[in-house]
Write an enzyme that holds these catalytic residues in place. Structure first.
Site, short mmCIF file in Angstrom:
data_model
loop_
_atom_site.label_atom_id
_atom_site.label_comp_id
_atom_site.label_asym_id
_atom_site.label_seq_id
_atom_site.Cartn_x
_atom_site.Cartn_y
_atom_site.Cartn_z
N TYR A 279 27.37 23.72 -57.48
CA TYR A 279 26.97 24.67 -56.45
C TYR A 279 25.75 25.46 -56.89
O TYR A 279 25.33 25.38 -58.06
CB TYR A 279 28.12 25.62 -56.10
CG TYR A 279 28.39 26.71 -57.13
CD1 TYR A 279 28.95 26.42 -58.36
CD2 TYR A 279 28.07 28.03 -56.86
CE1 TYR A 279 29.18 27.42 -59.30
CE2 TYR A 279 28.30 29.05 -57.79
CZ TYR A 279 28.86 28.73 -59.01
OH TYR A 279 29.08 29.71 -59.93
N GLU B 289 27.53 34.55 -72.72
CA GLU B 289 27.07 35.16 -71.47
C GLU B 289 28.24 35.98 -70.94
O GLU B 289 29.11 36.40 -71.72
CB GLU B 289 26.61 34.09 -70.49
CG GLU B 289 27.68 33.05 -70.19
CD GLU B 289 27.27 32.02 -69.14
OE1 GLU B 289 26.26 32.20 -68.45
OE2 GLU B 289 28.00 31.02 -68.99
N LEU C 265 24.98 29.37 -68.71
CA LEU C 265 24.27 28.92 -67.51
C LEU C 265 22.82 29.40 -67.63
O LEU C 265 22.58 30.57 -67.94
CB LEU C 265 24.91 29.52 -66.25
CG LEU C 265 24.28 28.96 -64.98
CD1 LEU C 265 24.85 27.58 -64.67
CD2 LEU C 265 24.48 29.88 -63.80
N LYS D 106 26.36 24.09 -63.33
CA LYS D 106 26.88 25.06 -62.36
C LYS D 106 27.99 24.36 -61.57
O LYS D 106 27.84 23.98 -60.41
CB LYS D 106 25.76 25.61 -61.46
CG LYS D 106 26.07 27.02 -60.95
CD LYS D 106 24.84 27.75 -60.49
CE LYS D 106 25.15 28.99 -59.68
NZ LYS D 106 25.96 30.02 -60.33
C1 LIG Z 1 28.42 32.05 -65.61
C2 LIG Z 1 27.15 32.57 -65.05
N1 LIG Z 1 26.15 32.88 -65.87
C3 LIG Z 1 24.97 33.37 -65.42
C4 LIG Z 1 24.76 33.58 -64.06
C5 LIG Z 1 23.45 34.14 -63.58
O1 LIG Z 1 22.68 33.17 -62.91
P1 LIG Z 1 21.60 33.58 -61.81
O2 LIG Z 1 20.68 34.56 -62.47
O3 LIG Z 1 20.92 32.29 -61.48
O4 LIG Z 1 22.34 34.19 -60.66
C6 LIG Z 1 25.77 33.26 -63.15
C7 LIG Z 1 25.56 33.45 -61.72
O5 LIG Z 1 26.41 33.37 -60.91
C8 LIG Z 1 27.00 32.74 -63.66
O6 LIG Z 1 28.00 32.42 -62.82
#
Ligand SMILES: Cc1ncc(COP(=O)(O)O)c(C=O)c1O
Length: 286
Positions: A31, A177, A201, A145
């Site tokens: 997603y 994270e 991610l 993702k």
């Molecule tokens: C596990 C995880 N890490 C980092 C992020 C941050 O990603 P982004 O900056 O693309 O929203 C998300 C966003 O939903 C996430 O689910």
């Protein structure tokens, strides 16, 4: 709310999928969440590139080219009432008899929906938020993702149970994270960010923040961050498309630095808002 499912736009109440969809049975899908400001998608090309990387990693062919995705996102944005939206898009491997190995020749299920995007208020950013620190027990392909988010959901729920907005995660003594955001730490005026790897991610906001740090000549290092550095940090922020740059002012109930949002985070937050405003004013094709 207007959604898109497998070639058709419809009210969400009319959307139906098979119980044999591999997304439902196995969590076999990926997603994206794309923030939209003033009806303009933010960093769409980067979100579509990350989508492609996730699809490649799970051996699923991209059902649409970039032009078609851009059109679908645009139609979802136009079909919903909010100026600022989160566009959620999901692709699963499709419907098949239950069998773990990926069946060949399936038609993927493609779904898009939108919700109102409400970033943290300026007051919340001024006040900061609480987080807990937990062991990162997720799988080792957190760069994908994936819609299989049970680990992230368990961790976020543990944080919510303690009245916290996030669970910040450590694995083998190092910061990875958070349950749904990336994490930056400030130590003696230098911003530290864990490098991209299969354990985090690759956040689109993470990239924007690193660009801001570089352009503003704010000292920063992308390198492994020890749990001890996290716990003794002067500032901690979480970043994501929906949270933007949010200061964390307590970790496990203990103050981060003086227990108030710090100056580096405040500057990066302001630069992030400026960047967003600038991009939104730029010509539509930019
Ligand atoms: C596990 C995880 N890490 C980092 C992020 C941050 O990603 P982004 O900056 O693309 O929203 C998300 C966003 O939903 C996430 O689910």
């Amino acid at each position: 709310m207007t959604i898109y499912l497998n070639g058709e736009f419809m009210p969400i109440e009319q959307a139906k999928i098979s119980v044999l969809d591999r997304g439902f049975i196995f969590g076999d899908g990926v997603y994206e969440v794309i923030p939209v400001y003033s009806r303009r998608p933010f960093r769409l090309a980067e979100h579509l590139a990350r989508l492609q990387a996730s699809l490649d990693a799970i051996r699923l062919q991209n059902p649409h080219d970039r032009a078609r995705w851009t059109e679908l996102v645009g139609r979802i944005v136009a079909g919903n009432p909010w100026e600022d939206q989160n566009v959620y898009l999901q692709i699963t491997r499709g419907v098949a008899r239950r069998d773990h190995a990926f069946p060949k020749g399936l038609k993927p299920t493609v779904f898009l929906m939108a919700s109102e995007l409400i970033p943290p208020s300026a007051e919340t950013v001024k006040r900061g938020a609480a987080a807990i620190v937990l062991p990162d027990f997720r799988w080792t392909r957190c760069d994908i993702k994936s819609i299989s988010l049970l680990g992230n959901c368990l961790l976020r729920t543990a944080a919510a149970d303690q009245g916290c907005v996030e669970a910040i995660l450590v694995r083998d003594g190092e910061l990875t994270e958070a349950s749904a955001s990336n994490v930056f730490v400030v130590k003696s005026g230098t911003v530290l960010a864990p490098p991209k790897s299969h354990l985090i991610l690759p956040g689109i906001t993470y990239d924007v923040v690193l660009e801001i740090l570089r352009d503003a000549a704010i000292p920063h290092e992308v390198r492994p961050v020890k749990e001890s550095e996290l716990r003794s940090a002067d500032e901690v922020w979480v970043t994501s498309s929906s949270r933007e740059v949010l200061p964390i002012t307590t970790l496990d109930g203990k103050p981060v630095g003086p227990g108030r949002p710090g100056p580096v985070g405040a500057k990066v937050y302001a630069l992030y808002q400026e960047y967003k405003a600038r991009v939104m004013r730029a010509p539509a094709h930019a």
